[in-house]
Scaffold this motif. Structure first.
Motif, PDB file in Angstrom:
ATOM      1  N   PHE A 275       0.867  -1.176   0.000  1.00 53.12           N
ATOM      2  CA  PHE A 275       0.000   0.000   0.000  1.00 53.12           C
ATOM      3  C   PHE A 275       0.906   1.229   0.000  1.00 53.12           C
ATOM      4  O   PHE A 275       1.528   1.563   1.006  1.00 53.12           O
ATOM      5  N   ARG A 276       0.996   1.889  -1.150  1.00 51.46           N
ATOM      6  CA  ARG A 276       1.963   2.978  -1.298  1.00 51.46           C
ATOM      7  C   ARG A 276       1.375   4.140  -2.090  1.00 51.46           C
ATOM      8  O   ARG A 276       0.298   4.031  -2.665  1.00 51.46           O
ATOM      9  N   VAL A 277       2.154   5.208  -2.145  1.00 52.08           N
ATOM     10  CA  VAL A 277       1.812   6.380  -2.964  1.00 52.08           C
ATOM     11  C   VAL A 277       2.752   6.386  -4.163  1.00 52.08           C
ATOM     12  O   VAL A 277       3.967   6.214  -4.016  1.00 52.08           O
ATOM     13  N   ASN A 278       2.206   6.563  -5.359  1.00 56.61           N
ATOM     14  CA  ASN A 278       3.049   6.517  -6.558  1.00 56.61           C
ATOM     15  C   ASN A 278       3.643   7.884  -6.888  1.00 56.61           C
ATOM     16  O   ASN A 278       3.536   8.835  -6.106  1.00 56.61           O
ATOM     17  N   GLY A 279       4.248   7.997  -8.059  1.00 52.56           N
ATOM     18  CA  GLY A 279       4.900   9.243  -8.460  1.00 52.56           C
ATOM     19  C   GLY A 279       3.955  10.375  -8.783  1.00 52.56           C
ATOM     20  O   GLY A 279       4.387  11.523  -8.958  1.00 52.56           O
ATOM     21  N   ASP A 280       2.659  10.083  -8.874  1.00 58.17           N
ATOM     22  CA  ASP A 280       1.651  11.122  -9.096  1.00 58.17           C
ATOM     23  C   ASP A 280       0.879  11.433  -7.821  1.00 58.17           C
ATOM     24  O   ASP A 280      -0.191  12.046  -7.876  1.00 58.17           O
ATOM     25  N   CYS A 281       1.410  10.980  -6.671  1.00 54.42           N
ATOM     26  CA  CYS A 281       0.805  11.205  -5.350  1.00 54.42           C
ATOM     27  C   CYS A 281      -0.508  10.442  -5.157  1.00 54.42           C
ATOM     28  O   CYS A 281      -1.303  10.793  -4.278  1.00 54.42           O
ATOM     29  N   ILE A 282      -0.753   9.413  -5.953  1.00 51.66           N
ATOM     30  CA  ILE A 282      -1.986   8.635  -5.853  1.00 51.66           C
ATOM     31  C   ILE A 282      -1.755   7.417  -4.965  1.00 51.66           C
ATOM     32  O   ILE A 282      -0.770   6.693  -5.129  1.00 51.66           O
ATOM     33  N   ALA A 283      -2.668   7.190  -4.020  1.00 52.06           N
ATOM     34  CA  ALA A 283      -2.582   6.025  -3.140  1.00 52.06           C
ATOM     35  C   ALA A 283      -2.957   4.770  -3.918  1.00 52.06           C
ATOM     36  O   ALA A 283      -3.988   4.734  -4.592  1.00 52.06           O
ATOM     37  N   GLN A 284      -2.108   3.729  -3.795  1.00 57.75           N
ATOM     38  CA  GLN A 284      -2.326   2.507  -4.567  1.00 57.75           C
ATOM     39  C   GLN A 284      -1.973   1.269  -3.730  1.00 57.75           C
ATOM     40  O   GLN A 284      -1.156   1.347  -2.821  1.00 57.75           O
ATOM     41  N   TRP A 285      -2.612   0.162  -4.098  1.00 58.06           N
ATOM     42  CA  TRP A 285      -2.171  -1.144  -3.609  1.00 58.06           C
ATOM     43  C   TRP A 285      -1.733  -1.928  -4.840  1.00 58.06           C
ATOM     44  O   TRP A 285      -2.530  -2.183  -5.741  1.00 58.06           O
ATOM     45  N   LYS A 286      -0.428  -2.267  -4.878  1.00 59.06           N
ATOM     46  CA  LYS A 286       0.140  -2.958  -6.041  1.00 59.06           C
ATOM     47  C   LYS A 286      -0.241  -2.264  -7.348  1.00 59.06           C
ATOM     48  O   LYS A 286      -0.642  -2.898  -8.328  1.00 59.06           O
ATOM     49  N   ASN A 287      -0.167  -0.934  -7.350  1.00 66.01           N
ATOM     50  CA  ASN A 287      -0.442  -0.108  -8.530  1.00 66.01           C
ATOM     51  C   ASN A 287      -1.908  -0.049  -8.938  1.00 66.01           C
ATOM     52  O   ASN A 287      -2.233   0.415 -10.031  1.00 66.01           O
ATOM     53  N   TYR A 288      -2.813  -0.523  -8.057  1.00 68.60           N
ATOM     54  CA  TYR A 288      -4.246  -0.332  -8.278  1.00 68.60           C
ATOM     55  C   TYR A 288      -4.688   0.868  -7.439  1.00 68.60           C
ATOM     56  O   TYR A 288      -4.519   0.885  -6.221  1.00 68.60           O
ATOM     57  N   ASN A 289      -5.251   1.873  -8.107  1.00 70.86           N
ATOM     58  CA  ASN A 289      -5.595   3.117  -7.428  1.00 70.86           C
ATOM     59  C   ASN A 289      -6.690   2.913  -6.383  1.00 70.86           C
ATOM     60  O   ASN A 289      -7.619   2.127  -6.579  1.00 70.86           O
ATOM     61  N   LEU A 290      -6.581   3.649  -5.285  1.00 74.11           N
ATOM     62  CA  LEU A 290      -7.642   3.713  -4.287  1.00 74.11           C
ATOM     63  C   LEU A 290      -8.628   4.785  -4.744  1.00 74.11           C
ATOM     64  O   LEU A 290      -8.249   5.961  -4.876  1.00 74.11           O
ATOM     65  N   VAL A 291      -9.876   4.388  -4.983  1.00 69.54           N
ATOM     66  CA  VAL A 291     -10.828   5.296  -5.629  1.00 69.54           C
ATOM     67  C   VAL A 291     -12.211   5.207  -4.978  1.00 69.54           C
ATOM     68  O   VAL A 291     -12.516   4.270  -4.244  1.00 69.54           O
ATOM     69  N   THR A 292     -13.035   6.193  -5.300  1.00 70.43           N
ATOM     70  CA  THR A 292     -14.459   6.110  -4.984  1.00 70.43           C
ATOM     71  C   THR A 292     -15.132   5.254  -6.046  1.00 70.43           C
ATOM     72  O   THR A 292     -14.516   4.898  -7.053  1.00 70.43           O
ATOM     73  N   LYS A 293     -16.383   4.933  -5.856  1.00 68.03           N
ATOM     74  CA  LYS A 293     -17.097   4.154  -6.866  1.00 68.03           C
ATOM     75  C   LYS A 293     -17.202   4.914  -8.186  1.00 68.03           C
ATOM     76  O   LYS A 293     -17.346   4.321  -9.244  1.00 68.03           O
ATOM     77  N   ALA A 294     -17.108   6.248  -8.103  1.00 66.18           N
ATOM     78  CA  ALA A 294     -17.145   7.061  -9.318  1.00 66.18           C
ATOM     79  C   ALA A 294     -15.797   7.094 -10.030  1.00 66.18           C
ATOM     80  O   ALA A 294     -15.677   7.614 -11.133  1.00 66.18           O
ATOM     81  N   GLY A 295     -14.757   6.528  -9.378  1.00 71.38           N
ATOM     82  CA  GLY A 295     -13.445   6.464 -10.004  1.00 71.38           C
ATOM     83  C   GLY A 295     -12.505   7.585  -9.633  1.00 71.38           C
ATOM     84  O   GLY A 295     -11.403   7.683 -10.181  1.00 71.38           O
ATOM     85  N   ASP A 296     -12.903   8.458  -8.690  1.00 71.71           N
ATOM     86  CA  ASP A 296     -12.036   9.552  -8.260  1.00 71.71           C
ATOM     87  C   ASP A 296     -10.978   9.020  -7.291  1.00 71.71           C
ATOM     88  O   ASP A 296     -11.279   8.219  -6.407  1.00 71.71           O
ATOM     89  N   VAL A 297      -9.724   9.488  -7.452  1.00 70.24           N
ATOM     90  CA  VAL A 297      -8.604   8.895  -6.720  1.00 70.24           C
ATOM     91  C   VAL A 297      -8.353   9.576  -5.378  1.00 70.24           C
ATOM     92  O   VAL A 297      -8.666  10.749  -5.171  1.00 70.24           O
ATOM     93  N   VAL A 298      -7.763   8.795  -4.469  1.00 73.83           N
ATOM     94  CA  VAL A 298      -7.270   9.297  -3.188  1.00 73.83           C
ATOM     95  C   VAL A 298      -5.803   9.661  -3.368  1.00 73.83           C
ATOM     96  O   VAL A 298      -5.040   8.904  -3.981  1.00 73.83           O
ATOM     97  N   GLN A 299      -5.393  10.806  -2.841  1.00 74.01           N
ATOM     98  CA  GLN A 299      -4.028  11.276  -3.029  1.00 74.01           C
ATOM     99  C   GLN A 299      -3.434  11.792  -1.722  1.00 74.01           C
ATOM    100  O   GLN A 299      -4.130  11.910  -0.709  1.00 74.01           O
ATOM    101  N   CYS A 300      -2.129  12.082  -1.767  1.00 72.94           N
ATOM    102  CA  CYS A 300      -1.518  12.876  -0.706  1.00 72.94           C
ATOM    103  C   CYS A 300      -1.042  14.169  -1.353  1.00 72.94           C
ATOM    104  O   CYS A 300      -1.167  14.344  -2.571  1.00 72.94           O
ATOM    105  N   LYS A 301      -0.473  15.055  -0.568  1.00 73.87           N
ATOM    106  CA  LYS A 301      -0.089  16.356  -1.095  1.00 73.87           C
ATOM    107  C   LYS A 301       1.189  16.300  -1.925  1.00 73.87           C
ATOM    108  O   LYS A 301       1.234  16.804  -3.048  1.00 73.87           O
TER     109      LYS A 301
END
Length: 522
Positions: A488-514
């Motif tokens: 469970f990590r943050v990628n180079g675009d500040c998007i939270a991912q598990w094994k490169n699968y984005n953490l999202v809402t059902k609408a597909g909006d991503v969770v990020q850090c600053k």
């Protein structure tokens, strides 16, 4: 895409041998040899994980060596593979050596390299001989544990109490230079300590000091090292065109950022060296986006990307075409039923655990901190009341005191892991975790940011893992959270991912850090 072979002067040969390398040790020695004859070079690879597209980086340099008339030996280091923490069992090593040979021949044919002066050697063909074994014993009598461990620091897995096998590894690689009778060894810059180790110790056995040619380390698709063990960081040689497209789509390629950019690095170290003299690198674009554009040099491509005149999407789309051109002949070669069977036997599918842990078991929701105050019994802790869409507010204890003030947390939208087993922290029960991006040395923490317009209680899921229901409470004995957290990590675009699968809402909006790219989520 290969250049046709032409007669070259010693100076031209050296320029071709050394281009795109990060470092050359023994430059004078190489130039002196080239004035008299062609060079003898070896490159070794431990036959562990499957070769992937990053192997085209050394292959493109081996193509350069062969074009100068050099004799090149590719060493399949099966004994090294076994000694490196036994990554591959003996019963698979022979199969993997055969698989590697077919892959590398297919790769070199794919880039139009003549194989007449290319030789394949298996380490155990000579590394188990009496003379080689005696030389290993001689080396062990003059090498200190400190020097052996230091030499393998970038290559052999480092642990507090290393196995003797890992300490032997650098000595074996040094001796390979003598037993293969080469002028120079080629490898990545991560091999530098082993190369300088060889330069120090071979003369102490009465053997000649060799030159060393070092490639830079090319980042993988996620920005770190391209690794056989990280599926999303690499493109396999036998990946389908659709798999190539999906992996490139997820690849780190931040607009204007040329650092840790695996796509640009692949263009520099593979595509451009393989272009014909009069051939340019073509970016295919829609007319609305300016139409096609061509680049005669990598420097011009990099400058266009750095100045944001070239969009990451256009670069990825064009790179997909070039990569598939390289992979098509290899895919065709491995349509042979015998090679398919070889691949399956050399790399049998891993047995999945009876209860494989998947991220859908995590209950992650959007939360809102309604109230926050210092913990009465701990200066470093906050006690927060968090709205996660339930009838009552959740009490969550967090260690955010050194990173956020009370005012910064009050009424803040957060991401909450809701199904951890409640635990008492300094006498106050905490029923959840506020998820943050985190880095060590120096310690940095940023609260994950829910998508705009998200509401308290809204469920968050990982892409492609929508099926399945969260566990009511995560099993602590099976360490479910700890196992999933490792990926469970943050990628180079500040998007939270598990094994490169984005953490999202059902609408597909991503969770990020600053801003904490390539950080862990804790």
């Amino acid at each position: 895409m290969a250049n046709s072979q032409v007669l070259l002067s010693a100076t031209e040969k050296y320029e071709l041998i050394s281009r795109n390398l990060q470092e050359v040790l023994g430059e004078h020695k190489i130039k002196s040899i080239l004035k008299q004859r062609d060079l003898k070079i070896y490159w070794g690879t431990a036959t562990t994980g499957k070769p992937h597209v990053a192997y085209f980086v050394p292959m493109s340099k081996i193509a350069d060596f062969l074009r100068t008339g050099a004799s090149v030996t590719i060493l399949f280091a099966d004994l090294h593979a076994y000694l490196d923490n036994m990554k591959a069992p003996w019963e698979l090593l022979s199969l993997r050596v055969t698989y590697y040979e077919h892959c590398i021949k297919a790769m070199l044919k794919s880039i139009g390299v003549p194989l007449e002066k290319l030789h394949f050697e298996k380490g155990t063909n000579y590394q188990l001989s009496k003379q080689y074994t005696l030389d290993v014993y001689k080396l062990s009598s003059i090498i200190t544990e400190h020097d052996a461990k230091k030499a393998g620091a970038e290559v052999v897995k480092q642990v507090d109490h290393p196995l003797v096998s890992g300490l032997l590894y650098p000595g074996l690689q040094a001796l390979d230079e003598e037993y293969l009778k080469v002028d120079a060894q080629f490898g990545g810059i991560d091999q530098r300590k082993i190369f300088t180790f060889a330069e120090k110790y071979l003369p102490q056995l009465g053997y000649e000091k060799r030159a060393h040619l070092m490639n830079p380390m090319v980042p993988g698709l996620t920005g770190g090292k391209m690794s056989s063990s990280e599926d999303e960081s690499k493109i396999d040689l036998l990946d389908s065109p659709s798999a190539v497209r999906q992996k490139l789509k997820k690849a780190f390629c931040e607009p204007g950022n040329i650092e840790n950019n695996g796509i640009l690095s692949f263009a520099k170290h593979v595509i451009f060296p393989l272009l014909k003299t009069d051939e340019n690198f073509i970016i295919t674009r829609k007319e609305a986006n300016g139409g096609d554009v061509s680049f005669e040099s990598y420097e011009k491509l990099e400058n266009a990307f750095a100045s944001q005149k070239l969009h990451p999407g256009d670069l990825k789309t064009s790179m997909e075409v070039y990569i598939n051109k390289l992979l098509d002949p290899i895919r065709k070669t491995f349509e042979d039923p015998c090679l398919k069977e070889l691949s399956e036997k050399a790399y049998p599918p891993k047995k999945k655990d009876a209860e494989e842990i998947k991220p859908h078991c995590l209950d992650i929701r959007v939360g809102k901190i309604v109230d926050v105050e210092k913990h009465p019994n701990a200066e470093n802790l906050y006690v927060s009341k968090v709205d996660i869409g339930e009838e009552s507010l959740r009490t969550i204890v967090s260690g955010l005191v050194h990173f956020y003030s009370v005012d910064e947390l009050q009424n803040r939208m957060v991401v909450v892991l809701c199904n951890l087993k409640p635990i008492k922290m300094k006498s106050i029960e905490s029923a959840g975790m506020i998820l943050c991006a985190s880095k060590d040395e120096p310690r940095q923490v940023e609260i994950l940011i829910p998508p705009e317009n998200a509401v308290p209680g809204e469920k968050l899921i990982f892409e492609s893992h929508e099926n399945g229901e969260p566990e009511p409470v995560l099993n602590t004995k099976k360490k479910v959270w700890e196992k999933l957290q490792a990926d469970f990590r943050v990628n180079g675009d500040c998007i939270a991912q598990w094994k490169n699968y984005n953490l999202v809402t059902k609408a597909g909006d991503v969770v990020q850090c600053k801003s904490l790219i390539y950080s862990f989520v804790r």
